[in-house]
Design a protein around this motif. Structure first.
Motif, short mmCIF file in Angstrom:
data_model
loop_
_atom_site.label_atom_id
_atom_site.label_comp_id
_atom_site.label_asym_id
_atom_site.label_seq_id
_atom_site.Cartn_x
_atom_site.Cartn_y
_atom_site.Cartn_z
N ARG A 232 31.56 32.24 59.11
CA ARG A 232 32.44 33.17 59.86
C ARG A 232 33.81 33.26 59.20
NH1 ARG A 232 29.82 33.60 64.93
NH2 ARG A 232 28.30 31.92 65.10
N ASP A 233 34.38 34.41 59.41
CA ASP A 233 35.78 34.52 58.99
C ASP A 233 36.68 34.02 60.12
OD1 ASP A 233 36.06 38.13 59.54
OD2 ASP A 233 35.79 36.44 60.92
N THR A 234 37.99 34.21 59.90
CA THR A 234 38.90 33.65 60.88
C THR A 234 38.81 34.33 62.23
OG1 THR A 234 40.56 35.09 59.91
CG2 THR A 234 40.64 32.78 59.30
N ASN A 235 38.23 35.50 62.23
CA ASN A 235 38.09 36.18 63.52
C ASN A 235 36.81 35.81 64.22
OD1 ASN A 235 40.50 37.52 63.18
ND2 ASN A 235 39.55 39.23 62.09
N GLY A 236 36.02 35.01 63.54
CA GLY A 236 34.77 34.59 64.15
C GLY A 236 33.63 35.53 63.84
N ARG A 237 33.88 36.51 63.04
CA ARG A 237 32.79 37.41 62.68
C ARG A 237 31.96 36.80 61.57
NH1 ARG A 237 35.72 42.16 61.25
NH2 ARG A 237 34.83 41.68 59.23
#
Lengths: 667, 398
Positions: A232-237
Motif C-alpha cells: 500500500r501507499d501512504t493513503n492505504g491504496r
C-alpha cells in the motif's frame, strides 16, 4: 518598523553634507555585535549549503520550494550579517535602528535554516542508511534461492530477484521488469497466478502459503509455496503485490512418499483381518483396529477404547491370564499363541489367541501391542477332535484288549478240553478199577482182567494226567482271573463320562490304565510301578485323567518301539511312579526310548504336532494332556529328556484347594 | 511221525495246547518254543514238518520268524495262530504262511488243520508226483506282470490303484481278469468296468489269484496232437464249475478262494496235455476204454491224477494253500477231515454238478451219481442237500 526601513531617514545618504564639510567623527566598533554578525554569517552560509544539498536532492515543486527557502534563508542571513555589522560601527550620532524586530526576523530565518538543516541532516543520514539498506537488501534477495518479486497492480514486475529471473528463464532480473507472468509461463498457469494477485490486490488481503503448481525454465513441473501480500501507499491504496515463493517440489515429493507409506501402514492396521490393539499396562486400551472391534462386538474403535478401562476384568474372563501374559512379555519381550477366554461387548465369551509384545521406553514397559484372533470355532473343533481322539484311542485299545482277552481264552478252552478228555480217560480207568473190584469181590478176578486194566492205564498215561490236571485247573483259573481283571480295569478306565470332578485314587486309576493298555507296551517294554502309598485322593475328572495317563504310556511304548529291535536290547523299560509332595502330587512316567530331539522340544505340546508317520498318530495326545492337566486341573506338565537315553514326563496336580502358579515348573 | 512246533510268547498258551493235543502224541511229535528266537534254534536243532506260530511276539514277531523258516526250511508248512488283527501285520504274514487260524481256536479246528496240512504235504511229495513233475521238466514261467503283481500284493503299503495299474500293463491279463470278475461266479451286483473297482470289491488277494488264473490258462498251449476243442472244453468246464461253486453255501470269507479254486481245478489236465501229451493220450484212451473217469485212469497209469499235479503247480506259483488243498482233493474230498462246508467240499460238489449238467442239462434227478460219489456225499454229510445244490446250479445257468 517597515516604514523606518524604507524611509530616507533610514537610508540616510540621499541628502548629505558636502564632502569638504566632512569631519572626522570618532567611531567605535562594538565588538560584540561584530562577533554576532560573523556568527550570523557563518550560520547563514551553513544553512545555505545544507539547503543547497536539499535542493539538489529534490525535484519539481519541492525543489522550487527549497530554492525559495534557501534564498530567503541566505538572503536573510546575509542581510542580517550586514546589518549587525553596521550596527557594530558606533557613531556619536544617534542612529535609530529597529534592532529588536530585525533580530527577531533574523532569528526566525536562521532558526528555520537551522531547523531544516537539522531535519535534513537526519533525513539525509536516513537516506544514506536507506541507501545502505537498499544495497544490503538487494544482496539478500539476489542470493536467496527463493522467488522474491514485487509487481504493480497490472501484474508487471517492478522488482525481481535473481532466482526468479533464473527459474523463469531470463538472464537477469532487469529483463523481468515491466513484463508479466504471461510473458514467461504457459497460459493456464499465468492465468492462475494472475487471478491470485488480482484477488490480493482487489481484497487487500494477503495470501499466505498457497501451494501452486508451476513449471521451471526447462518445463519440469515444480511446486511453489507462495505468499503474496498487498503493498500500500501512504493513503492505504494497494499499489502492488509483493510475493515470495519457495520451491517445495522436493518437500512435496517427500511428503507424498511419507503420506503413501503412512497410508499403506494405516491400511494394514485398518484392513487387517486379525484384530490389532495397543494397550497400556494399567488396563486401558490405546487403540484398536476395525477387525478387533468386530471380534469383540463393539460398534466402533472409539467406543471400544472408551468402554474398556480395565482389560483384566472387562476383557479377560480369567484376569489371572492377563497377569501371566504380562509376565511372559516382561521376561521374554513378547508372547505368541497365547490363548484365553475373552468377553465380547454383550457379555458372551469367545476364545482368542494373542501374539503381542511389550513396548519399552527407557527400559520401562510403556505399552503392549499385538494381534488377536478369534479361535472359538477352531477350539470347538478341537474339542470335538479331542473326543474323536478319545474314541480313536479306545478303538486302538480295543484291538489290543481283544487280543489280551483272546490269549487267556485260548488256553482256558484248551485246558478245559484237556480236562474233558482227561476225565473221560480217568473215567475209563475208574470203570476198569470198578470191574476189578467187582471181580475181586466176586472172586472172578483173572490176570486177563488185570492185564486189561494195566494196558488201559498205560494207554491213559495216568501219571501224566495226575501231573497235568492240577496245573490245567490252576492255569484255567488264572486265565479267568486275568480276563476279569482286564474287564474290571476297562470299566474303571472308561469311567462314565461325567464333567464333574471327583476325588480319585490316582494309584488305582493309573494301575487300571496300565492294565488296559497292556497290549500296547508288553511287547516292547517291561513295566515297573512305584506307587506312593500315602498319595491322597485328588479332585479331578477321572475320564480325562485316565486319558492323559494312557496317552503318556502309549507314547512311552512307541518311543521304546523305535529303539528296540534295531540292534538295541530286546525290551525297554517303562517306569511309572507317584510321589506325594507337600504342595502337589507328582506322577512320573519314564521310558528308555529315543528321547525327544532338541529341535522339537518346544513344540511337542502343540496341537497336531507329531513326529510319527502318517496314520500313526494325529499329534493330539500331548496337546490334550497339556490342556487337561494345565487348563482343567491347574496342574503342570513338563518333561526331562536325553537324546538316545529316554524321556520322563512329570505331571503335577495340586492338592485339594491349592493351584500351582502358572510359571512354576516350566521346561 | 510228523514233527510239529508250536511257538508263542505266552507259555500258558503252549501248556494249554500241549495238554489238549496230548491224545495225538502217538502220531505227532509236539514241540514247544517260547518266542521267535527259541523257535529258530529248535528248527536248527531238528527239522519240523509243521510250525504253528503266534504273530505278535516281543523281539522277533511271527511274520519274521516264518520268513526265516521259509528261507531256510522251505519244506516246512507254516501256520499262523494269532489273536491279533493288525492289518499291516496280516499283510506281512500272507506270503509266508500257508494257513491262518484265529485265536481263540478250538481244539477240533486246530487238529483238523494240522491233519489237513500234513496230508497235503504228504500228497504233494509222493514219489509218483515227483516223477511226473520230473517228466514235465521245466514249467513255463509266469509273465513279469504277474511277478510284479505278486510282489506288490505282498507289500503292505501297496494301494489298490497301484495294483490296478500293474495289471493294466498287460492288456490280455486285464481283459481276462475283468471278464472273470464280471462273471456270475462272484455274484457282484453290477458290472465292474475298471480293475480298480474290481480290486476294491474283491480285494487285492482275489484279484491276484484271478490274474494267476488267467496266466495259467495262457501259458499252457496243448500239443498239436491234442485237439483244440479239448482246451476249450477244459476252459468251459472250469467256468461252469466256478459259476456253480459261487452258488454253494460256503462261508463268506472263503467264497472268493472257492471260486478261484473251482476255476483252476482242472488245470492239471491242461498241464498233462501240454507237457506229457503221449501219456495223457494214453490215459484218455484208457478212460474211454474202461468207461471210467479220466482221473481214475490217470491214477492207474501215472499213480496220481491231474488234481494233484494241478495243485502242486499252483502251490509252486503261490496260490493260496486252501485253494491248493481244494484242488488237490477235488476228486477225493474224504481224504481230509472237514469241520464245515469248506472250499474243498464246494469244489468237489461243483465239479460233480458241472459234469452232470453237461451230460444232462435239463435233468434234475441226479441219476448220474456213481456209487463212490454217493458214499462220499454221505461221509461228508451232505447227501440230503445235493438236490438243493443242483437246483441252485440250474438256476444259475438260466
Amino acid at each position: 518598523m517597515c516604514r523606518y526601513l524604507l524611509t530616507r531617514d533610514f537610508l540616510g545618504f540621499a541628502q548629505g553634507p558636502p564632502v569638504n564639510e566632512l569631519m572626522t567623527i570618532p567611531a567605535t566598533y562594538d565588538y560584540r555585535l561584530v562577533t554576532l554578525s560573523v556568527v550570523i554569517a557563518f550560520i547563514a552560509s551553513y544553512a545555505a549549503l545544507e539547503l543547497g544539498g536539499r535542493v539538489t536532492a529534490s525535484r519539481g515543486g519541492a525543489r522550487l520550494a527549497w530554492l525559495i527557502g534557501i534564498a530567503c534563508a541566505m538572503g536573510a542571513g546575509i542581510w542580517s550579517m550586514h546589518y549587525f555589522g553596521m550596527l557594530a560601527y558606533h557613531l556619536p550620532i544617534r542612529v535609530a535602528v529597529a534592532s529588536f524586530g530585525i533580530l527577531v526576523v533574523t532569528l526566525l530565518f536562521l532558526g528555520f535554516g537551522i531547523l531544516t538543516s537539522l531535519v535534513d541532516r537526519r533525513l539525509s543520514t536516513q537516506h544514506l542508511i536507506l541507501d545502505d539498506e537498499r544495497i544490503m537488501l538487494r544482496a539478500l534477495i539476489d542470493n536467496v534461492p527463493d522467488f522474491m518479486y514485487v509487481k504493480d497492480t497490472q501484474g508487471r514486475f517492478v522488482i525481481a530477484n535473481v532466482h526468479s529471473a533464473r527459474v523463469m528463464g531470463a538472464n537477469s532480473p532487469e529483463e523481468l521488469l515491466g513484463k508479466t507472468d504471461f510473458d514467461f509461463y504457459p497460459r493456464e498457469l499465468a492465468v492462475a497466478f494472475d487471478a491470485d494477485e488480482q484477488a490480493v490486490i482487489g481484497s487487500g488481503e494477503p495470501l499466505f502459503n498457497r501451494e501452486e503448481k508451476s513449471v521451471d525454465g526447462e518445463g519440469n513441473t515444480i511446486y511453489i509455496l507462495t505468499t503474496k501480500v498487498p503493498l500500500r501507499d501512504t493513503n492505504g491504496r494497494v499499489t502492488g503485490v509483493a510475493g515470495i515463493g519457495r520451491d517445495i517440489s522436493d518437500r512435496r515429493k517427500m511428503e507424498n512418499t511419507l503420506r503413501e507409506a503412512e497410508r499403506r501402514y494405516r491400511e494394514i492396521f485398518d484392513e487387517a483381518i486379525v484384530g490389532m490393539f495397543q494397550s497400556a499396562p494399567e488396563g486401558r486400551l490405546l487403540s484398536v483396529n476395525p477387525a478387533m472391534v468386530r471380534i469383540c462386538g463393539y460398534d466402533s474403535p472409539e467406543e471400544m477404547v472408551a468402554s474398556i478401562t480395565d482389560i483384566s476384568r472387562q476383557f479377560y474372563v480369567n484376569s489371572k491370564r492377563r497377569e501371566e501374559a504380562m509376565l511372559v512379555m516382561d521376561k521374554l519381550g513378547g508372547v505368541k499363541n497365547f490363548e484365553f477366554e475373552a468377553f465380547r461387548k454383550d457379555g458372551s465369551k469367545i476364545w482368542v489367541t494373542m501374539s503381542s509384545r511389550a513396548v519399552r521406553q527407557n527400559g520401562v514397559v510403556a505399552s503392549y501391542e499385538g494381534m488377536i484372533e478369534d479361535i472359538t470355532e477352531s477350539k470347538l473343533m478341537r474339542s470335538q477332535l479331542f473326543q474323536a481322539q478319545k474314541l480313536e484311542s479306545v478303538g486302538q485299545l480295543a484291538a489290543g484288549i481283544a487280543h489280551e482277552i483272546n490269549t487267556p481264552t485260548q488256553y482256558i478252552g484248551d485246558n478245559v478240553r484237556f480236562l474233558k478228555d482227561a476225565f473221560r480217560d480217568l473215567e475209563k480207568v475208574r470203570a476198569s478199577y470198578e470191574r476189578i473190584l467187582a471181580a475181586a469181590q466176586n472172586g472172578t478176578l483173572t490176570s486177563e482182567t488185570v492185564r486189561e486194566v494195566t494196558d488201559a492205564l498205560k494207554r491213559t498215561d495216568a501219571g501224566y494226567l495226575a501231573e497235568e490236571i492240577p496245573k490245567a485247573i490252576e492255569q484255567t483259573l488264572e486265565g479267568i482271573d486275568r480276563v476279569s481283571k482286564l474287564v474290571g480295569a476297562m470299566k474303571e478306565f472308561s469311567h462314565p463320562d461325567t464333567k464333574e470332578k471327583t476325588l480319585l485314587d490316582l494309584n488305582h486309576s493309573i494301575q487300571c490304565t496300565i492294565t488296559v493298555a497292556r497290549n500296547e507296551w508288553k511287547y516292547v517294554a517291561d513295566m515297573e510301578t512305584d506307587f506312593d502309598p500315602s498319595l491322597p485322593p485328588i479332585c479331578c475328572q477321572p475320564g480325562e485323567f485316565n486319558q492323559v495317563i494312557l496317552n503318556l504310556i502309549v507314547n512311552a511304548a512307541h518311543a521304546i518301539a523305535d529303539v528296540v529291535g534295531k540292534g538295541g536290547p530286546a525290551k525297554g523299560k517303562i517306569k511309572v511312579q507317584t510321589l506325594d509332595c507337600p504342595e502337589w502330587v507328582e506322577i512320573r512316567i519314564q521310558d528308555t526310548g529315543t528321547g525327544i530331539p532338541e529341535k522339537v522340544r518346544a513344540r511337542i505340546f502343540d496341537p497336531f504336532f507329531t513326529t510319527k508317520e502318517i496314520g500313526k498318530g494325529t499329534g493330539q495326545g500331548l496337546a490334550i494332556a497339556h490342556s487337561v492337566v494345565v487348563d482343567k486341573h491347574d496342574g503342570s506338565i513338563h518333561f526331562e529328556t536325553e537324546d538316545g537315553k529316554g524321556t520322563t514326563f512329570i505331571i503335577r496336580l495340586p492338592k485339594a484347594g491349592k493351584a500351582l502358579a502358572a510359571g512354576a515348573a516350566s521346561a | 511221525m510228523k514233527r510239529i512246533l508250536f511257538v508263542d510268547d505266552e507259555s500258558k498258551i503252549l501248556d494249554g495246547i500241549r495238554r489238549m493235543l496230548h491224545a495225538d502224541r502217538e502220531r505227532w511229535d509236539l514241540q514247544f518254543a517260547v518266542g521267535g528266537e527259541a523257535a529258530l534254534r529248535a528248527c536248527e536243532a531238528g527239522g519240523f514238518d509243521v510250525v504253528i506260530s503266534d504273530m505278535r511276539m516281543p523281539g522277533m514277531d511271527g511274520a519274521t520268524l516264518l520268513g526265516h523258516i521259509r528261507d531256510r526250511f522251505p519244506g516246512t508248512v507254516r501256520i499262523v495262530l494269532s489273536g491279533y488283527s493288525d492289518s499291516g501285520l496280516s499283510t506281512r504274514a500272507v506270503p509266508v504262511a500257508h494257513r491262518f487260524l484265529a485265536k481263540p481256536c478250538n481244539g477240533v479246528e486246530l487238529q483238523a488243520t494240522i491233519e489237513r496240512v500234513c496230508i497235503l504235504q504228504d500228497l504233494l511229495s509222493t514219489a509218483e508226483l515227483r516223477q511226473v513233475v520230473g517228466s514235465i521238466g521245466e514249467l513255463p514261467s509266469l509273465s513279469s506282470t504277474y511277478t510284479s503283481l505278486q510282489q506288490a500284493v505282498r507289500n503292505p503299503n501297496t494301494s489298490i490303484p497301484q495294483v490296478a495299474e500293474i495289471i493294466e500293463r498287460d492288456m490280455g491279463m486285464s481283459a481276462k481278469v475283468l471278464q472273470l470278475v464280471n462273471s456270475a461266479f462272484f455274484g457282484l451286483a453290477q458290472t465292474v468296468t475298471t480293475l480298480q473297482s474290481a480290486a476294491s470289491y474283491l480285494g487285492m488277494e482275489t484279484i491276484k489269484n484271478l490274474a494267476l488264473a488267467s496266466e495259467t490258462f495262457r501259458v499252457f498251449a496243448p500239443d498239436s496232437r491234442i485237439p483244440q476243442s479239448f482246451c476249450e472244453s477244459i476252459q468251459r468246464q472250469a467256468h461252469r464249475t466256478a459259476a456253480i461253486a459261487g452258488t454253494l453255501p460256503v462261508a463268506k470269507k472263503t467264497r472268493d478262494v472257492t471260486v478261484v479254486s473251482a476255476l483252476l481245478h482242472n488245470i492239471g489236465s491242461l498241464i498233462l496235455a501240454s507237457k506229457m501229451p503221449d501219456r495223457f493220450c494214453s490215459t484218455l484212451a484208457r478212460a474211454s476204454e474202461r468207461g471210467c473217469e479220466d482221473f481214475e485212469a490217470e491214477e492207474e497209469l501215472l499213480g496220481i491224477s491231474h488234481a494233484e499235479i494241478g495243485a502242486y503247480l499252483l502251490g509252486l506259483w503261490g496260490f493260496p494253500n486252501l485253494a491248493v488243498e481244494a484242488i488237490a482233493h477235488h476228486h477225493h474230498p474224504t481224504r481230509i477231515p472237514h469241520t464245515d462246508f469248506d472250499s474243498s467240499v464246494a469244489v468237489y460238489v461243483a465239479d460233480l454238478l458241472a459234469h452232470e449238467l453237461e451230460v444232462h442239462p435239463e435233468d434234475s434227478t441226479g441219476s448220474e451219481l456213481t456209487e463212490s460219489d454217493r458214499t462220499c456225499l454221505k461221509t461228508l454229510g451232505i447227501s440230503g442237500r445235493f438236490t438243493e445244490f443242483r437246483h441252485l446250479a440250474l438256476e444259475s445257468r438260466n
